[in-house]
Design an enzyme around this catalytic site. Structure first.
Site, PDB file in Angstrom:
ATOM      1  N   ASN A   1      -4.108   5.288  -2.788  1.00  0.00           N
ATOM      2  CA  ASN A   1      -3.622   4.393  -1.735  1.00  0.00           C
ATOM      3  C   ASN A   1      -4.651   3.295  -1.562  1.00  0.00           C
ATOM      4  O   ASN A   1      -5.810   3.563  -1.238  1.00  0.00           O
ATOM      5  CB  ASN A   1      -3.449   5.178  -0.421  1.00  0.00           C
ATOM      6  CG  ASN A   1      -3.388   4.261   0.792  1.00  0.00           C
ATOM      7  OD1 ASN A   1      -2.964   3.127   0.703  1.00  0.00           O
ATOM      8  ND2 ASN A   1      -3.825   4.775   1.928  1.00  0.00           N
TER       9      ASN A   1
ATOM     10  N   MET B   1       0.839  -1.187   0.000  1.00  0.00           N
ATOM     11  CA  MET B   1       0.000   0.000   0.000  1.00  0.00           C
ATOM     12  C   MET B   1       0.882   1.248   0.000  1.00  0.00           C
ATOM     13  O   MET B   1       2.102   1.164  -0.062  1.00  0.00           O
ATOM     14  CB  MET B   1      -0.922  -0.014   1.213  1.00  0.00           C
ATOM     15  CG  MET B   1      -1.841  -1.205   1.264  1.00  0.00           C
ATOM     16  SD  MET B   1      -3.249  -1.033   0.159  1.00  0.00           S
ATOM     17  CE  MET B   1      -4.108  -2.554   0.568  1.00  0.00           C
ATOM     18  N   CYS B   2       0.261   2.403   0.155  1.00  0.00           N
ATOM     19  CA  CYS B   2       0.978   3.664  -0.037  1.00  0.00           C
ATOM     20  C   CYS B   2       0.463   4.702   0.953  1.00  0.00           C
ATOM     21  O   CYS B   2      -0.394   4.412   1.781  1.00  0.00           O
ATOM     22  CB  CYS B   2       0.756   4.175  -1.456  1.00  0.00           C
ATOM     23  SG  CYS B   2       0.976   2.897  -2.734  1.00  0.00           S
ATOM     24  N   GLN B   3       1.014   5.913   0.861  1.00  0.00           N
ATOM     25  CA  GLN B   3       0.477   7.033   1.613  1.00  0.00           C
ATOM     26  C   GLN B   3       0.366   8.250   0.708  1.00  0.00           C
ATOM     27  O   GLN B   3       1.124   8.397  -0.262  1.00  0.00           O
ATOM     28  CB  GLN B   3       1.313   7.341   2.851  1.00  0.00           C
ATOM     29  CG  GLN B   3       1.152   6.281   3.943  1.00  0.00           C
ATOM     30  CD  GLN B   3       1.585   6.757   5.322  1.00  0.00           C
ATOM     31  OE1 GLN B   3       1.656   7.950   5.597  1.00  0.00           O
ATOM     32  NE2 GLN B   3       1.874   5.813   6.195  1.00  0.00           N
TER      33      GLN B   3
ATOM     34  N   HIS C   1       2.989  11.399  -3.188  1.00  0.00           N
ATOM     35  CA  HIS C   1       2.689   9.986  -2.946  1.00  0.00           C
ATOM     36  C   HIS C   1       3.979   9.256  -2.602  1.00  0.00           C
ATOM     37  O   HIS C   1       5.029   9.498  -3.213  1.00  0.00           O
ATOM     38  CB  HIS C   1       2.081   9.393  -4.223  1.00  0.00           C
ATOM     39  CG  HIS C   1       1.672   7.963  -4.134  1.00  0.00           C
ATOM     40  ND1 HIS C   1       2.543   6.913  -4.351  1.00  0.00           N
ATOM     41  CD2 HIS C   1       0.471   7.401  -3.858  1.00  0.00           C
ATOM     42  CE1 HIS C   1       1.893   5.770  -4.222  1.00  0.00           C
ATOM     43  NE2 HIS C   1       0.630   6.033  -3.929  1.00  0.00           N
TER      44      HIS C   1
END
Length: 275
Positions: free
Chosen positions: A108, A1-3, A77
């Site tokens: 995300n 996943m990401c932020q 990102h």
């Protein structure tokens, strides 16, 4: 996943204070180290920086820090890959033309199913679910409106398309055309609006401190949107599951409330779940 990180304001503003805390989550205070990107709207153009190296140590991220670019709308990102290799083409934010405008999008989450896009004119260049979702969104908008509709119509249609795509998984995102910014929360997304009287703030990730009074006027409004709060001593608003917010000139113009939920560990929490 990401932020995710976004900024929407009523006067050109630099995002260095927020970005410096945010980029530390790309390998230092958290594990989102599979690339970073940041896009600055400048008039009708977009200045975009991307790297498939970790944001905390990327020379390109260092350049962004030194540049102090001022913008009305910024989207950044940091990536923790779930789909697609760690390459430049898979690095957010993504950019597409819609009605003669640059639109920028960062996501995300993890989408495991999509509507059929085999006949779509807008196709992803890389292999992420995120870019595919943005392409589907762009295609649907162009199919529904031959000319640019009102902002309220755009906000309503984005909600419809989002609900369709969100059936395939987690879908937090930030979207902007340089005039406004839309945020959608599927699991975790927070925002804060800073305006007069301004004060000081201390970053969570490295204790850096800023006195906003030295950098602002009484007329300034700056909204910051991020996956998790970046400062210790400010009150951040947590968006609800399924919620949407439309920001323009630093103000919240439209909002659709979702369903309150506790923080969900969908892979985006990383070290933050202990905070």
């Amino acid at each position: 996943m990401c932020q995710l990180l976004g900024m929407n304001c009523n006067t050109p503003t630099d995002i260095v204070f927020s970005f410096e805390g945010f980029r530390r989550r790309a390998g230092l205070t958290d594990s989102h180290s599979d690339g970073f990107g940041i896009a600055f709207f400048e008039g009708k153009g977009v200045r975009i920086f991307r790297d498939n190296q970790a944001g905390h140590s990327s020379p390109i991220a260092d350049c962004v820090k030194q540049y102090h670019i001022k913008s009305f709308n910024v989207i950044a990102h940091i990536r923790k890959a779930t789909q697609g290799e760690v390459t430049i083409e898979n690095t957010h934010p993504f950019i597409r033309e819609i009605w003669g405008e640059n639109w920028v999008f960062a996501h995300n989450g993890n989408l495991t199913s999509f509507p059929d896009m085999s006949e779509s004119f807008c196709q992803p260049i890389g292999s992420t679910d995120s870019e595919a979702a943005f392409c589907y969104m762009a295609e649907q908008l162009k199919n529904r409106f031959r000319k640019k509709p009102t902002e309220k119509q755009i906000f309503q249609v984005i909600q419809e398309i989002t609900k369709e795509l969100a059936q395939g998984g987690t879908f937090n995102f930030i979207l902007s055309n340089g005039e406004w910014m839309i945020a959608h929360c599927s699991t975790n997304l927070h925002y804060i609006t800073r305006k007069a009287p301004f004060g000081t703030a201390q970053r969570i990730d490295d204790d850096g401190v800023i006195d906003f009074r030295q950098h602002t006027t009484e007329k300034d409004k700056v909204t910051i949107i991020t996956t998790f709060p970046l400062t210790k001593d400010e009150i951040w608003t947590k968006m609800e599951h399924g919620g949407f917010v439309f920001f323009k000139d630093g103000d919240k113009v439209y909002e659709v409330l979702g369903t309150p939920k506790e923080a969900i560990d969908d892979g985006t929490l990383g070290n933050a779940k202990a905070a």
